[in-house]
Design an enzyme around this catalytic site. Structure first.
Site, PDB file in Angstrom:
ATOM      1  N   GLU A 139       0.712  -2.704   6.640  1.00  0.00           N
ATOM      2  CA  GLU A 139       0.164  -1.377   6.298  1.00  0.00           C
ATOM      3  C   GLU A 139      -0.983  -1.517   5.294  1.00  0.00           C
ATOM      4  OE1 GLU A 139       3.887   0.500   5.301  1.00  0.00           O
ATOM      5  OE2 GLU A 139       4.459   0.404   7.417  1.00  0.00           O
TER       6      GLU A 139
ATOM      7  N   LYS B 166       8.459   1.403   0.604  1.00  0.00           N
ATOM      8  CA  LYS B 166       7.145   2.022   0.871  1.00  0.00           C
ATOM      9  C   LYS B 166       6.941   3.239  -0.051  1.00  0.00           C
ATOM     10  CE  LYS B 166       7.595   0.299   5.513  1.00  0.00           C
ATOM     11  NZ  LYS B 166       7.188   0.333   6.898  1.00  0.00           N
TER      12      LYS B 166
ATOM     13  N   SER C 267      12.059  -2.838  12.378  1.00  0.00           N
ATOM     14  CA  SER C 267      13.142  -2.025  12.945  1.00  0.00           C
ATOM     15  C   SER C 267      14.507  -2.707  12.934  1.00  0.00           C
ATOM     16  CB  SER C 267      12.763  -1.562  14.356  1.00  0.00           C
ATOM     17  OG  SER C 267      11.619  -0.735  14.307  1.00  0.00           O
TER      18      SER C 267
ATOM     19  N   GLY D 226       8.751   0.192  12.124  1.00  0.00           N
ATOM     20  CA  GLY D 226       8.924   1.647  12.078  1.00  0.00           C
ATOM     21  C   GLY D 226       9.057   2.323  13.428  1.00  0.00           C
TER      22      GLY D 226
ATOM     23  N   HIS E 165       1.268  -6.894   3.350  1.00  0.00           N
ATOM     24  CA  HIS E 165       2.011  -6.101   4.347  1.00  0.00           C
ATOM     25  C   HIS E 165       1.007  -5.522   5.352  1.00  0.00           C
ATOM     26  CE1 HIS E 165       4.386  -2.858   6.115  1.00  0.00           C
ATOM     27  NE2 HIS E 165       5.441  -3.564   5.751  1.00  0.00           N
TER      28      HIS E 165
HETATM   29  C1  PEP Z   1       8.360  -2.957   7.070  1.00  0.00           C
HETATM   30  O1  PEP Z   1       7.474  -2.108   7.045  1.00  0.00           O
HETATM   31  O2  PEP Z   1       8.290  -3.950   6.319  1.00  0.00           O
HETATM   32  C2  PEP Z   1       9.458  -2.769   8.010  1.00  0.00           C
HETATM   33  C3  PEP Z   1      10.062  -3.830   8.457  1.00  0.00           C
HETATM   34  O3  PEP Z   1       9.759  -1.492   8.349  1.00  0.00           O
HETATM   35  P1  PEP Z   1      10.926  -1.015   9.358  1.00  0.00           P
HETATM   36  O4  PEP Z   1      12.172  -1.775   9.016  1.00  0.00           O
HETATM   37  O5  PEP Z   1      11.070   0.450   9.110  1.00  0.00           O
HETATM   38  O6  PEP Z   1      10.461  -1.340  10.742  1.00  0.00           O
END
Ligand code: PEP
Length: 254
Positions: free
Chosen positions: A96, A11, A209, A171, A94
């Site tokens: 986001e 990111k 996560s 996240g 993604h």
């Molecule tokens: C991601 O944003 O692709 C992701 C899986 O983040 P995290 O592992 O921090 O949950």
């Protein structure tokens, strides 16, 4: 054979020093095994990362691409620019990008099309919000995301990866529970042939996560073919630990 993938999504994180430390750690500790490792740093570090990993089996990918070929599109990054840096992987869609930057299904399709036409391997992210899951719409939401992104594209010449990432688990430090992951991956596996003739060979990753403590039990789920990892991928020790556990599980033969 369907390969397992361990993919880092950095990111908007990491400095030049972090990139160098990460590369140094991997140079001293990474041994290629049956799974693939791929790092997706920010655009500004792609060239450096491509250079640092030149002699490595670890591959580098971008976190997005432009839907356009080339030209007057200020701040956009084309497939051609990526390929020029020996980068032939890109994350597309993604959550986001979808949520914060309002990327539509139409744009995601155009990016996927652009990747396919230029020979960039796409990592297509799909995922439902908490509200969508609670209203029982997960399967139809995911199916629609796949349908809209793929449309009539043909993936014979690129390696497509699907990353299932429940938005509510990204996240948060709390991954989706095992039965939710298992059920959803089964659903994705069963509807994929409707859209992709080569679906059997396409890895479906889980993201949300993942960390060294929960990865093993998630990897033991039948239709999980690896991970897309945000937070835990920033630390080379944690990320390599997950990769190593993935290799202990091995590769699914078809
Ligand atoms: C991601 O944003 O692709 C992701 C899986 O983040 P995290 O592992 O921090 O949950």
């Amino acid at each position: 054979m369907r390969k397992n993938y361990c993919i880092a999504n950095w990111k908007m994180n990491q400095s030049i020093k972090d990139c160098k430390n990460f590369a140094n750690y991997m140079e001293n500790n990474f041994n290629y095994n049956s799974s693939e490792m791929l790092i997706c740093p920010s655009f500004i570090h792609l060239d450096l990362m491509s250079y640092l990993f030149t002699a490595s089996q670890i591959e580098i990918g971008s976190q997005s691409i432009s839907e356009y070929q080339n030209g007057a599109f200020t701040a956009e990054i084309s497939c051609e620019m990526l390929l020029d840096m020996n980068i032939n992987w890109a994350i597309i869609g993604h959550s986001e990008r979808r949520q914060i930057f309002k990327e539509s299904d139409y744009e995601i399709h155009n990016k996927l099309k652009n990747a396919v036409q230029n020979g960039v391997n796409p990592i297509l992210c799909i995922g439902e919000s908490l509200e969508q899951r609670q209203s029982g719409n997960t399967e139809s939401i995911l199916k629609n995301q796949v349908k809209m992104a793929i449309n009539t594209l043909d993936f014979t010449d690129v390696n497509l990866i699907i990353a299932y990432e429940p938005v509510w688990a990204i996240g948060t430090g709390i991954a989706a529970d095992l039965s939710t992951i298992a059920d959803t991956h089964d659903q994705i596996r069963s509807f994929l042939p409707e859209f992709i003739s080569t679906s059997k060979s396409i890895p479906v990753l889980y993201g949300g996560s993942v960390n060294p403590d929960n990865c093993k039990e998630i990897l033991n789920i039948e239709n999980v073919n690896g991970f897309l990892i945000g937070g835990a991928s920033l630390d080379p020790q944690k990320f390599l630990n997950i990769y190593k556990q993935m290799n202990e599980i091995g590769v699914e033969s078809l």
